[in-house]
Design a protein around this motif. Structure first.
Motif, PDB file in Angstrom:
ATOM      1  N   GLY A  37      -1.749  -2.656   1.453  1.00  0.00           N
ATOM      2  CA  GLY A  37      -2.872  -2.255   0.618  1.00  0.00           C
ATOM      3  C   GLY A  37      -3.913  -3.347   0.501  1.00  0.00           C
TER       4      GLY A  37
ATOM      5  N   ASP B 213      -6.138   1.237   2.519  1.00  0.00           N
ATOM      6  CA  ASP B 213      -4.772   1.037   2.982  1.00  0.00           C
ATOM      7  C   ASP B 213      -4.820   0.762   4.479  1.00  0.00           C
TER       8      ASP B 213
ATOM      9  N   GLU C  61     -10.118   1.626  -2.706  1.00  0.00           N
ATOM     10  CA  GLU C  61      -8.885   1.035  -2.219  1.00  0.00           C
ATOM     11  C   GLU C  61      -8.726   1.381  -0.748  1.00  0.00           C
TER      12      GLU C  61
ATOM     13  N   GLY D  28       0.802  -1.207   0.000  1.00  0.00           N
ATOM     14  CA  GLY D  28       0.000   0.000   0.000  1.00  0.00           C
ATOM     15  C   GLY D  28       0.836   1.259   0.000  1.00  0.00           C
TER      16      GLY D  28
END
Length: 325
Positions: free
Chosen positions: A121, A132, A130, A116
């Motif tokens: 990630g 993290d 997305e 990430g």
């Protein structure tokens, strides 16, 4: 003189932030992730993950709608119960968190988790989302301060406070409602100009300007309403574009001198939020900010509203518009 009002600039912000429908959809996904993780914590007897909270742009209300190569970036902080938390093996910690996530999500395997932006990630493909995962190791149980691995796992760790970071931004938002739209615009500028300026650093410069009341330019002091989006954007560009030796700290006007450039973490002035920005990347940031300041300053002085919009488009991209959606 043509000064864009808060309403006009908020019309543009409405184009780059999440719609209410999209926000609800993503919020449900994020809440589901949080619930699954916390359920796994409660059911596991071996994990050292003790709780998970949302953080980053989503929590602070400054996230942009996903676009092209820029997905919706969500931070989730995993609080870890680890003795001697300031001396941990970051790679081992990463693998431990991934193993825990695989337990929480039986249909996933370790290969589904990429490196990430900060540490670990988690990508939800097909949704534009997305996440993290950021490990945080309190100094002792229930402590506000603790340690996080640096972005590069082999470069040590830093002492910080997630709670104090979020509290500081919350206080700034209560001082000036233009904080979030200004940050969103500057992130959009960053993306359009393709420069490596961290989102947290952008938030902190804007917060610093509001906190210190520095929202008037030295060059065009009468051109803007103090604290307006227009004034904050111009002063942001002026500050970064005119100060290649930029130093910003938060603790009682800290007089300590730091290496340049330095934008401190508000919970610990000794943390530099620009630590991963190279000197070459910083030069590009300064050049882009200087150009933006000169262009927007000229846009303020022109009498033609059409010319003003075209000048703003040079900085923020061809999609810039002040018309109401």
């Amino acid at each position: 003189m043509t000064i864009l009002t808060d309403q006009e600039l908020n019309n543009y912000v409405s184009r780059i932030k999440l719609s209410q429908e999209k926000k609800s959809s993503y919020s449900n996904q994020i809440e589901n992730l949080k619930n699954i993780v916390n359920k796994a914590i409660n059911e596991s007897k071996s994990t050292r993950v003790v709780k998970a909270i949302r953080a980053g742009s989503w929590k602070k209300g400054t996230a942009l709608a996903p676009k092209g190569d820029y997905p919706l970036d969500i931070d989730m902080v995993f609080f870890m119960n680890i003795e001697n938390g300031n001396t941990f093996d970051a790679e081992k910690l990463r693998n431990e968190v991934i193993a825990f996530l695989c337990q929480a999500y039986p249909n996933k395997n370790a290969s589904d988790f990429s490196n990430g932006k900060k540490t670990i990630g988690v990508t939800f493909r097909g949704s534009g989302l997305e996440v993290d995962i950021v490990p945080f190791i309190p100094e002792y149980p229930n402590a506000q301060y603790g340690y996080q691995p640096n972005k590069k796992l082999d470069t040590g760790n830093f002492k910080t406070s997630v709670d104090k970071q979020l509290k500081y931004i919350s206080e700034i938002k209560s001082q000036n409602s233009n904080f979030a739209p200004t940050v969103r615009m500057l992130k959009s500028w960053r993306n359009y100009q393709e420069i490596e300026l961290p989102s947290f650093s952008i938030e902190l410069v804007v917060a610093y300007l509001i906190d210190r009341g520095r929202t008037r330019s030295k060059i065009v002091p009468d051109a803007r309403i103090p604290g307006s989006i227009n004034s904050l954007i111009l002063f942001f560009f002026e500050r970064l574009g005119s100060e290649s030796d930029l130093q910003i700290s938060f603790r009682s006007f800290n007089s300590r001198s730091y290496p340049s450039p330095w934008i401190a973490d508000p919970s610990n002035d000794d943390n530099n939020t620009l630590s991963q920005v190279s000197q070459a990347e910083w030069k590009e940031i300064v050049a882009a900010a200087e150009n933006a300041y000169e262009t927007i300053s000229y846009a303020v002085t022109t009498l033609e509203s059409g010319e003003t919009i075209e000048l703003w488009k040079e900085i923020f991209g061809p999609s810039f518009s002040t018309r109401k959606t």
